[in-house]
Motif scaffolding. Structure first.
Motif, mmCIF file in Angstrom:
data_model
loop_
_atom_site.group_PDB
_atom_site.id
_atom_site.type_symbol
_atom_site.label_atom_id
_atom_site.label_comp_id
_atom_site.label_asym_id
_atom_site.label_seq_id
_atom_site.Cartn_x
_atom_site.Cartn_y
_atom_site.Cartn_z
ATOM 1 N N GLU A 132 0.825 -1.208 0.000
ATOM 2 C CA GLU A 132 0.000 0.000 0.000
ATOM 3 C C GLU A 132 0.864 1.265 0.000
ATOM 4 O O GLU A 132 0.615 2.210 -0.767
ATOM 5 C CB GLU A 132 -0.924 -0.012 1.222
ATOM 6 N N THR A 185 2.704 1.943 -3.382
ATOM 7 C CA THR A 185 1.840 2.474 -4.448
ATOM 8 C C THR A 185 1.359 3.887 -4.137
ATOM 9 O O THR A 185 1.254 4.724 -5.031
ATOM 10 C CB THR A 185 0.625 1.555 -4.666
ATOM 11 N N ARG A 186 1.081 4.174 -2.870
ATOM 12 C CA ARG A 186 0.602 5.511 -2.501
ATOM 13 C C ARG A 186 1.669 6.580 -2.732
ATOM 14 O O ARG A 186 1.350 7.717 -3.105
ATOM 15 C CB ARG A 186 0.144 5.527 -1.037
ATOM 16 N N SER A 235 1.125 2.700 -10.014
ATOM 17 C CA SER A 235 -0.162 2.051 -9.781
ATOM 18 C C SER A 235 -0.785 1.503 -11.055
ATOM 19 O O SER A 235 -1.713 0.688 -10.991
ATOM 20 C CB SER A 235 -1.138 3.037 -9.119
ATOM 21 N N PHE A 236 -0.291 1.934 -12.226
ATOM 22 C CA PHE A 236 -0.798 1.364 -13.478
ATOM 23 C C PHE A 236 -0.424 -0.116 -13.584
ATOM 24 O O PHE A 236 -1.179 -0.927 -14.116
ATOM 25 C CB PHE A 236 -0.230 2.138 -14.669
ATOM 26 N N GLN A 274 -1.933 -2.180 -8.757
ATOM 27 C CA GLN A 274 -2.871 -1.384 -7.979
ATOM 28 C C GLN A 274 -2.699 -1.653 -6.482
ATOM 29 O O GLN A 274 -2.282 -2.735 -6.067
ATOM 30 C CB GLN A 274 -4.301 -1.692 -8.399
ATOM 31 N N SER A 275 -3.025 -0.667 -5.678
ATOM 32 C CA SER A 275 -2.890 -0.795 -4.228
ATOM 33 C C SER A 275 -3.963 -1.724 -3.670
ATOM 34 O O SER A 275 -5.046 -1.870 -4.249
ATOM 35 C CB SER A 275 -3.011 0.576 -3.566
ATOM 36 N N LYS A 284 -7.480 -0.074 -3.272
ATOM 37 C CA LYS A 284 -8.279 0.067 -4.488
ATOM 38 C C LYS A 284 -8.877 -1.276 -4.901
ATOM 39 O O LYS A 284 -10.013 -1.340 -5.376
ATOM 40 C CB LYS A 284 -7.433 0.645 -5.613
ATOM 41 N N ILE A 285 -8.117 -2.335 -4.719
ATOM 42 C CA ILE A 285 -8.632 -3.669 -5.033
ATOM 43 C C ILE A 285 -9.792 -4.009 -4.105
ATOM 44 O O ILE A 285 -10.828 -4.532 -4.535
ATOM 45 C CB ILE A 285 -7.506 -4.722 -4.904
ATOM 46 N N LYS A 311 -7.461 -2.866 -16.752
ATOM 47 C CA LYS A 311 -7.956 -2.634 -15.388
ATOM 48 C C LYS A 311 -7.279 -3.662 -14.472
ATOM 49 O O LYS A 311 -7.834 -4.725 -14.201
ATOM 50 C CB LYS A 311 -9.477 -2.763 -15.328
ATOM 51 N N ASP A 314 -6.686 -3.543 -11.370
ATOM 52 C CA ASP A 314 -7.353 -3.778 -10.097
ATOM 53 C C ASP A 314 -8.375 -4.906 -10.225
ATOM 54 O O ASP A 314 -8.544 -5.718 -9.312
ATOM 55 C CB ASP A 314 -8.021 -2.506 -9.581
#
Length: 267
Positions: free
Chosen positions: A37, A40-41, A47-48, A51-52, A55-56, A231, A233
Motif C-alpha cells: 500500500e 503504491t501511494r 499504480s498502473f 494497484q494498491s 483500491k482492489i 484494469k 485492479d
C-alpha cells in the motif's frame, strides 16, 4: 528450552507453537499488504502496473454490492469442483483397473507418460471444440489438467504398498479384489488425499484456462477482461478471489486428511 514432563505439557507446547506460527504468518501478511500500500501511494511502484490493496478492496466491495461477483464465483467454483470430482474419481478408477491388470498397465504406461507431458493449455482449444464453449468444455479442460496426473500418482501408490502384506493375503487365499479392498485402498487413503490436494490447484488452473478461451462469465473471464482493458485492479481482484477459494478448498481437504489420518494411521 522448556522441559516436557507429561503428555499435557507436550500438547501445550504443540498448541503454543501452532499459535506462534499463525501469528507470524498473519504478521507477514500485514507487513506485505502495508508495504504494498505504501509503495503504491508514494508512487514508488506505478499504480498502473500494480494497484494498491485499498483500491482492489474498494472494487471488490462494489462488485459485492451489485451482486455481480457472486455469479462469477458460483460458475467458476462449480466448474472447478465438478472437474476435480470427475478427475479424482476417474483417476482412481483407471488406477484400480491398471493395478488389477498389470499387462494393460505396462502397455499403457508410455502413453500415460506422454499424455501427462503434453502441454494442457495447447490442447485446451481442441477440447473446447469437441465439447462446446459452455460449462462442459471448461470442465473438460479442467479434467485434462488433473485426470492423467491423478491416475499416475494413485497407480504408483498402489504399486508401492508393502508387498509383505500382499503376499500374506495371497497365502491366506485372498483374490485380487480382496487384496485391493483390504490392503491396497486402506493403505493409500492418505496418499489419495495428498493427490487431491495437488489436484485442487491444477483444477483451478484448468478452469481459468478454459474460461480464458470460451467463457463470458466466471473469475477467469473477469481476469482476462481486466487485462484486455488494462484494469489491473480487476485482474488482481479476480486473482485474490481465486486464491481465497482454492485455499478454502485446500483447507477442507486438510481437515478431512487429519480425520482420516487418526483412523487409518493409529487404528
Amino acid at each position: 528450552m522448556k522441559k516436557i514432563n507429561s503428555i499435557s505439557d507436550f500438547k501445550k507446547v504443540k498448541r503454543n507453537t501452532k499459535i506462534k506460527i499463525l501469528l507470524l504468518q498473519l504478521s507477514l501478511v500485514v507487513v506485505i499488504l502495508l508495504g504494498w500500500e505504501l509503495l503504491t501511494r508514494f508512487n514508488i511502484i506505478d499504480s498502473f502496473f500494480l494497484q494498491s490493496p485499498s483500491k482492489i478492496f474498494t472494487l471488490l466491495v462494489e462488485y459485492i454490492k451489485s451482486n455481480e461477483i457472486f455469479h462469477h464465483i458460483y460458475q467458476t467454483t462449480l466448474e472447478a469442483t465438478l472437474g476435480l470430482i470427475i478427475s479424482i474419481g476417474g483417476g482412481i478408477f483407471l488406477a484400480t483397473l491398471l493395478y488389477l491388470f498389470p499387462l494393460l498397465s505396462k502397455v499403457l504406461d508410455p502413453f500415460l507418460v506422454l499424455l501427462n507431458a503434453l502441454p494442457k493449455s495447447a490442447i485446451a482449444p481442441i477440447i473446447i471444440i469437441w465439447l462446446g464453449t459452455g460449462v462442459k468444455g471448461i470442465i473438460g479442460v479442467c479434467v485434462s489438467f488433473v485426470l492423467i496426473l491423478t491416475t499416475i500418482n494413485v497407480l504408483n501408490h498402489f504399486n508401492n504398498v508393502d508387498q509383505s502384506l500382499v503376499i500374506m493375503m495371497k497365502t491366506l487365499g485372498a483374490n485380487k479384489f480382496q487384496i485391493l479392498t483390504k490392503v491396497i485402498f486402506p493403505s493409500n487413503v492418505i496418499n489419495i488425499i495428498s493427490t487431491i490436494k495437488v489436484g485442487i490447484g491444477l483444477s483451478w488452473v484448468g478452469v481459468v484456462v478454459g474460461e480464458f478461451l470460451s467463457s463470458r462469465s466466471g473469475l477467469g473471464y473477469l481476469i482476462m477482461y481486466g487485462g484486455q482493458v488494462f484494469k489491473l485492479d480487476l485482474v488482481m481482484m479476480g486473482i485474490f478471489i481465486l486464491s481465497s477459494i482454492a485455499f478454502l478448498m485446500y483447507g477442507i481437504v486438510v481437515i478431512i486428511e487429519k480425520i482420516l489420518s487418526k483412523k487409518y494411521l493409529f487404528e
